[in-house]
Design an enzyme around this catalytic site. Structure first.
Site, mmCIF file in Angstrom:
data_model
loop_
_atom_site.group_PDB
_atom_site.id
_atom_site.type_symbol
_atom_site.label_atom_id
_atom_site.label_comp_id
_atom_site.label_asym_id
_atom_site.label_seq_id
_atom_site.Cartn_x
_atom_site.Cartn_y
_atom_site.Cartn_z
ATOM 1 N N LYS A 95 -5.221 -28.891 143.319
ATOM 2 C CA LYS A 95 -3.901 -28.718 143.941
ATOM 3 C C LYS A 95 -3.955 -28.765 145.464
ATOM 4 C CE LYS A 95 -3.467 -23.703 143.994
ATOM 5 N NZ LYS A 95 -2.560 -22.595 143.832
ATOM 6 N N ILE A 119 -17.701 -8.574 149.112
ATOM 7 C CA ILE A 119 -16.867 -9.105 150.194
ATOM 8 C C ILE A 119 -16.714 -8.077 151.305
ATOM 9 C CG2 ILE A 119 -14.502 -9.806 150.788
ATOM 10 C CD1 ILE A 119 -14.349 -11.312 148.170
ATOM 11 N N GLU A 126 -20.091 -7.895 153.274
ATOM 12 C CA GLU A 126 -20.437 -9.100 154.053
ATOM 13 C C GLU A 126 -19.489 -9.261 155.242
ATOM 14 O OE1 GLU A 126 -22.492 -11.863 150.529
ATOM 15 O OE2 GLU A 126 -20.643 -12.565 151.449
ATOM 16 N N GLU A 173 -14.425 3.380 149.589
ATOM 17 C CA GLU A 173 -14.868 2.923 148.258
ATOM 18 C C GLU A 173 -14.525 3.971 147.204
ATOM 19 O OE1 GLU A 173 -16.416 0.233 146.557
ATOM 20 O OE2 GLU A 173 -16.310 1.637 144.896
ATOM 21 N N HIS A 201 -49.774 -16.117 152.988
ATOM 22 C CA HIS A 201 -49.804 -15.047 153.988
ATOM 23 C C HIS A 201 -49.622 -15.647 155.369
ATOM 24 C CE1 HIS A 201 -50.959 -11.415 156.112
ATOM 25 N NE2 HIS A 201 -51.755 -12.165 156.864
HETATM 26 P P1 FAD Z 1 -12.842 -21.796 142.362
HETATM 27 O O1 FAD Z 1 -13.911 -22.044 143.345
HETATM 28 O O2 FAD Z 1 -11.903 -20.678 142.611
HETATM 29 O O3 FAD Z 1 -12.034 -23.165 142.255
HETATM 30 C C1 FAD Z 1 -10.880 -23.298 141.502
HETATM 31 C C2 FAD Z 1 -10.074 -24.447 142.031
HETATM 32 O O4 FAD Z 1 -9.038 -24.747 141.123
HETATM 33 C C3 FAD Z 1 -9.394 -24.161 143.371
HETATM 34 O O5 FAD Z 1 -9.677 -25.164 144.289
HETATM 35 C C4 FAD Z 1 -7.914 -24.143 143.020
HETATM 36 O O6 FAD Z 1 -7.093 -24.633 144.069
HETATM 37 C C5 FAD Z 1 -7.869 -25.091 141.840
HETATM 38 N N1 FAD Z 1 -6.730 -24.892 140.965
HETATM 39 C C6 FAD Z 1 -6.291 -23.740 140.408
HETATM 40 N N2 FAD Z 1 -5.244 -23.959 139.607
HETATM 41 C C7 FAD Z 1 -5.004 -25.299 139.649
HETATM 42 C C8 FAD Z 1 -4.069 -26.134 139.009
HETATM 43 N N3 FAD Z 1 -3.174 -25.655 138.162
HETATM 44 N N4 FAD Z 1 -4.116 -27.447 139.296
HETATM 45 C C9 FAD Z 1 -5.027 -27.944 140.145
HETATM 46 N N5 FAD Z 1 -5.943 -27.210 140.756
HETATM 47 C C10 FAD Z 1 -5.944 -25.889 140.513
HETATM 48 N N6 FAD Z 1 -20.221 -16.750 145.090
HETATM 49 C C11 FAD Z 1 -21.535 -16.956 145.221
HETATM 50 O O7 FAD Z 1 -22.203 -17.304 144.236
HETATM 51 N N7 FAD Z 1 -22.159 -16.805 146.432
HETATM 52 C C12 FAD Z 1 -21.490 -16.415 147.534
HETATM 53 O O8 FAD Z 1 -22.068 -16.284 148.607
HETATM 54 C C13 FAD Z 1 -20.102 -16.168 147.419
HETATM 55 N N8 FAD Z 1 -19.393 -15.789 148.498
HETATM 56 C C14 FAD Z 1 -18.040 -15.594 148.361
HETATM 57 C C15 FAD Z 1 -17.332 -15.174 149.490
HETATM 58 C C16 FAD Z 1 -15.981 -14.955 149.394
HETATM 59 C C17 FAD Z 1 -15.211 -14.498 150.616
HETATM 60 C C18 FAD Z 1 -15.301 -15.187 148.165
HETATM 61 C C19 FAD Z 1 -13.804 -15.003 148.054
HETATM 62 C C20 FAD Z 1 -16.005 -15.602 147.045
HETATM 63 C C21 FAD Z 1 -17.387 -15.799 147.136
HETATM 64 N N9 FAD Z 1 -18.136 -16.178 146.033
HETATM 65 C C22 FAD Z 1 -19.484 -16.368 146.155
HETATM 66 C C23 FAD Z 1 -17.522 -16.392 144.708
HETATM 67 C C24 FAD Z 1 -17.305 -17.902 144.462
HETATM 68 O O9 FAD Z 1 -16.506 -18.432 145.491
HETATM 69 C C25 FAD Z 1 -16.639 -18.116 143.117
HETATM 70 O O10 FAD Z 1 -17.383 -17.465 142.115
HETATM 71 C C26 FAD Z 1 -16.575 -19.601 142.795
HETATM 72 O O11 FAD Z 1 -15.850 -20.298 143.764
HETATM 73 C C27 FAD Z 1 -15.947 -19.838 141.413
HETATM 74 O O12 FAD Z 1 -15.897 -21.194 141.152
HETATM 75 P P2 FAD Z 1 -14.805 -21.831 140.195
HETATM 76 O O13 FAD Z 1 -15.113 -23.280 140.146
HETATM 77 O O14 FAD Z 1 -14.741 -21.086 138.936
HETATM 78 O O15 FAD Z 1 -13.395 -21.582 140.901
HETATM 79 P P1 NAD Z 2 -16.536 -6.512 144.001
HETATM 80 O O1 NAD Z 2 -16.262 -6.312 142.584
HETATM 81 O O2 NAD Z 2 -17.870 -6.944 144.451
HETATM 82 O O3 NAD Z 2 -16.245 -5.168 144.801
HETATM 83 C C1 NAD Z 2 -15.028 -4.490 144.717
HETATM 84 C C2 NAD Z 2 -15.269 -3.056 145.143
HETATM 85 O O4 NAD Z 2 -14.031 -2.431 145.272
HETATM 86 C C3 NAD Z 2 -16.091 -2.261 144.122
HETATM 87 O O5 NAD Z 2 -17.116 -1.578 144.778
HETATM 88 C C4 NAD Z 2 -15.060 -1.326 143.520
HETATM 89 O O6 NAD Z 2 -15.603 -0.108 143.091
HETATM 90 C C5 NAD Z 2 -14.120 -1.137 144.705
HETATM 91 N N1 NAD Z 2 -12.770 -0.739 144.336
HETATM 92 C C6 NAD Z 2 -12.031 -1.164 143.291
HETATM 93 N N2 NAD Z 2 -10.836 -0.555 143.276
HETATM 94 C C7 NAD Z 2 -10.824 0.284 144.366
HETATM 95 C C8 NAD Z 2 -9.876 1.198 144.898
HETATM 96 N N3 NAD Z 2 -8.683 1.381 144.319
HETATM 97 N N4 NAD Z 2 -10.189 1.888 146.017
HETATM 98 C C9 NAD Z 2 -11.399 1.710 146.611
HETATM 99 N N5 NAD Z 2 -12.328 0.863 146.139
HETATM 100 C C10 NAD Z 2 -12.045 0.156 145.038
HETATM 101 O O7 NAD Z 2 -15.375 -7.494 144.505
HETATM 102 P P2 NAD Z 2 -15.174 -8.229 145.902
HETATM 103 O O8 NAD Z 2 -16.096 -7.701 146.931
HETATM 104 O O9 NAD Z 2 -13.708 -8.225 146.155
HETATM 105 O O10 NAD Z 2 -15.614 -9.698 145.541
HETATM 106 C C11 NAD Z 2 -14.910 -10.437 144.519
HETATM 107 C C12 NAD Z 2 -15.821 -11.358 143.780
HETATM 108 O O11 NAD Z 2 -16.289 -12.376 144.631
HETATM 109 C C13 NAD Z 2 -17.012 -10.631 143.221
HETATM 110 O O12 NAD Z 2 -16.973 -10.728 141.829
HETATM 111 C C14 NAD Z 2 -18.195 -11.340 143.745
HETATM 112 O O13 NAD Z 2 -19.078 -11.698 142.727
HETATM 113 C C15 NAD Z 2 -17.665 -12.584 144.424
HETATM 114 N N6 NAD Z 2 -18.355 -12.691 145.710
HETATM 115 C C16 NAD Z 2 -19.695 -12.957 145.684
HETATM 116 C C17 NAD Z 2 -20.391 -13.006 146.862
HETATM 117 C C18 NAD Z 2 -21.855 -13.269 146.811
HETATM 118 O O14 NAD Z 2 -22.343 -13.732 145.790
HETATM 119 N N7 NAD Z 2 -22.587 -13.015 147.865
HETATM 120 C C19 NAD Z 2 -19.759 -12.786 148.077
HETATM 121 C C20 NAD Z 2 -18.410 -12.505 148.058
HETATM 122 C C21 NAD Z 2 -17.717 -12.469 146.862
#
Ligand code: FAD
Ligand code: NAD
Length: 468
Positions: A34, A186, A189, A205, A446
């Protein structure tokens, strides 16, 4: 009407990898996204931009705090140019999403820009920006629509001062005091990014520890290090209101004793998890069933209740991780090609890209205790490594948990410099069902951080680490 062997809705790491693998296996493939750029959450507003800001802010912190100790003197003031930093992040994102566009072309995958919605189980309507709708037909369809940030029912995300990670990746100023609801991946980080850039950061938290899903020893050590970096934590706090008063944001929470505590900042990042995204998909038209929290329900083959429709990544159960979504994209493509692929979900590593980094694979000590498994633990501190002292990155440890009788490695939990990369050794070892002794008998170069893995394995095998 164009007709395909497989159409994929969503171009995140799940969707685009599925598309490439389907095309490699000879299927006529379409992908529908999209947004104008491919790559989904991960490339546009997730993994890649957050790591770009983590890296930039880390350089800044080194420059103001550590260069001097290394004997590097910089005359004059070292300043952050946030606009430039955010601009560099965007350039990295643009280059990376452009790369996916190239890969689609290279693999002869048709890319459709528009919102995909089911017309029925074999037809997808694509609503385009210009107001027109195109319908395509596909024998098989993969739902890869990912996830969106979750919030709390009483919070109004105004995207200005009460924000999600998406806005936090493009702020126009460094907050004076950033309140973060959620001490998960999130929150920590992005909290570290803004702390390094000069903000006060308070993490509120709900649970009694940060990164609650990971091994308790990692939570403890990370909290210790982040506190040293002056990030404040309010654990066991239940947030009950978030209000704006001009440029101020006031978060009220009940502490463990049930007393109300108020926190005042100028920005509030809501990072309490993410939820499956299926808005506008019109799943009902195809008869696809959902389960709790709006996730698309799938069986072990990631097939929905409609036999030609599959779902992968954040939109289904399991860890919300890019590499998990990628594995699932490959798995479905190979199933469609008649192969018998397999994913061991226990061996999907989890990483937090703070510094020190945190990385883990397999079972936590808490999980093994709950399951009544008899285990032994070997742990080795980073500060005992020559390499860690040379680079002044001495925080953290490697912890290996092995079966008490068989010595098979059951879980590896690390915190320290570069452990995001080190965890791969543990994944390989566990895929091959290595024992702790197997790892301990392999040569590790090492001086490297990897020596901590060998030492922890020695400690787990016979309590005979060499350098401690
Ligand atoms: P998404 O990446 O969410 O992609 C879904 C896509 O589908 C989107 O582009 C969306 O626009 C599109 N879409 C949805 N509905 C429609 C529709 N009806 N028609 C057309 N297109 C549509 N994971 C890690 O492993 N390592 C990390 O370091 C990491 N860091 C993160 C940091 C942040 C801030 C966030 C928010 C997430 C992070 N994640 C990380 C999590 C990771 O981004 C997701 O797990 C991953 O992107 C999931 O992939 P996906 O393909 O399932 O979906
Ligand atoms: P998360 O599940 O990692 O953390 C959410 C935190 O919010 C938890 O510690 C939870 O206990 C707390 N929480 C929930 N409800 C609350 C409340 N009412 N008040 C206070 N604390 C509360 O989720 P996230 O950090 O939002 O990240 C979302 C997803 O994105 C995760 O599933 C993660 O796997 C993915 N992500 C991955 C990476 C990575 O792989 N490095 C980086 C960013 C995001």
């Amino acid at each position: 009407m164009s007709s395909y062997d497989v159409a994929i809705i969503g171009s995140g790491p799940g969707g685009y990898v599925a598309a490439i693998r389907c095309a490699q296996l000879g299927m006529k493939t379409a992908i529908i996204e999209k947004y104008a750029t491919l790559g989904g959450t991960c490339l546009n507003v997730g993994c890649i931009p957050s790591k770009a800001l983590l890296d930039s802010s880390h350089h800044y912190e080194d420059a103001i705090k550590h260069f001097d100790t290394h004997g590097i003197e910089i005359p004059g003031e070292i300043k952050v140019n946030l606009e430039k930093m955010i601009g560099r992040k965007q350039a990295v994102v643009d280059q990376t999403t452009g790369g996916i566009q190239f890969l689609m072309k290279k693999n002869n995958i048709d890319v459709f820009e528009g919102l995909g919605s089911f017309k029925d189980a074999t037809h997808i309507n694509i609503a385009k920006k210009d107001g027109t709708t195109e319908t395509i037909e596909a024998k098989n369809i993969i739902i890869a629509t990912g996830s969106k940030p979750s919030s709390l029912p009483f919070i109004k995300i105004d995207k200005q001062r009460v924000i999600t990670s998406t806005e936090a990746l493009k702020l126009k100023e460094v907050p004076k005091h950033m309140l973060i609801i959620g001490g998960g991946v999130i929150g920590l980080e992005l909290g570290q990014v803004y702390k390094r850039l000069g903000a006060d950061v308070t993490v509120i938290e709900y649970m009694d520890r940060i990164i609650p899903g990971m091994d308790g020893a990692l939570s403890k050590e990370l909290a210790k290090v982040l506190k040293k970096q002056k990030i404040k934590f309010a654990l066991s706090h239940k947030v009950k209101s978030v209000e704006r008063n001009g440029n101020e944001v006031i978060v009220k929470a009940d502490n463990k004793k049930g007393e109300e505590v108020a926190f005042t900042g100028d920005y509030c990042l809501v990072a309490v998890g993410r939820h499956a995204y299926t808005d506008g998909l019109n799943l009902e038209a195809a008869g696809v069933k959902q389960e709790e929290r709006g996730r698309v329900a799938v069986n072990a083959h990631l097939q929905t209740n409609v036999s030609n429709i599959y779902a992968i990544g954040d939109v289904i159960k399991g860890a919300m991780l890019a590499h998990k979504a990628e594995e699932e994209g490959t798995l479905v493509a190979e199933i469609l090609a008649g192969q018998k692929p397999h994913i061991d979900y226990n061996l999907i590593p989890g990483v937090v890209y703070t510094w020190p980094e945190v990385a883990a694979v397999g079972k936590t000590e808490e999980e093994l205790k709950d399951a009544g498994v008899e285990y032994k633990v070997g742990q080795f501190p980073m500060r005992a490594l020559g390499r860690a002292r040379a680079s002044m990155d001495v925080d953290g440890f490697v912890k290996i948990i092995a079966d008490k009788k068989t010595d098979e490695v059951l879980g590896v939990h690390m915190i320290g410099a570069r452990v995001a990369d080190l965890i791969s050794e543990a994944v390989v070892a566990m895929e091959f069902r290595a024992s702790a002794e197997d790892i301990s008998r392999m040569s590790h170069a090492h001086p490297t951080y990897a020596e901590a893995v060998k030492e922890a394995a020695l400690a787990a095998t016979e309590d005979r680490a060499l350098h401690i």
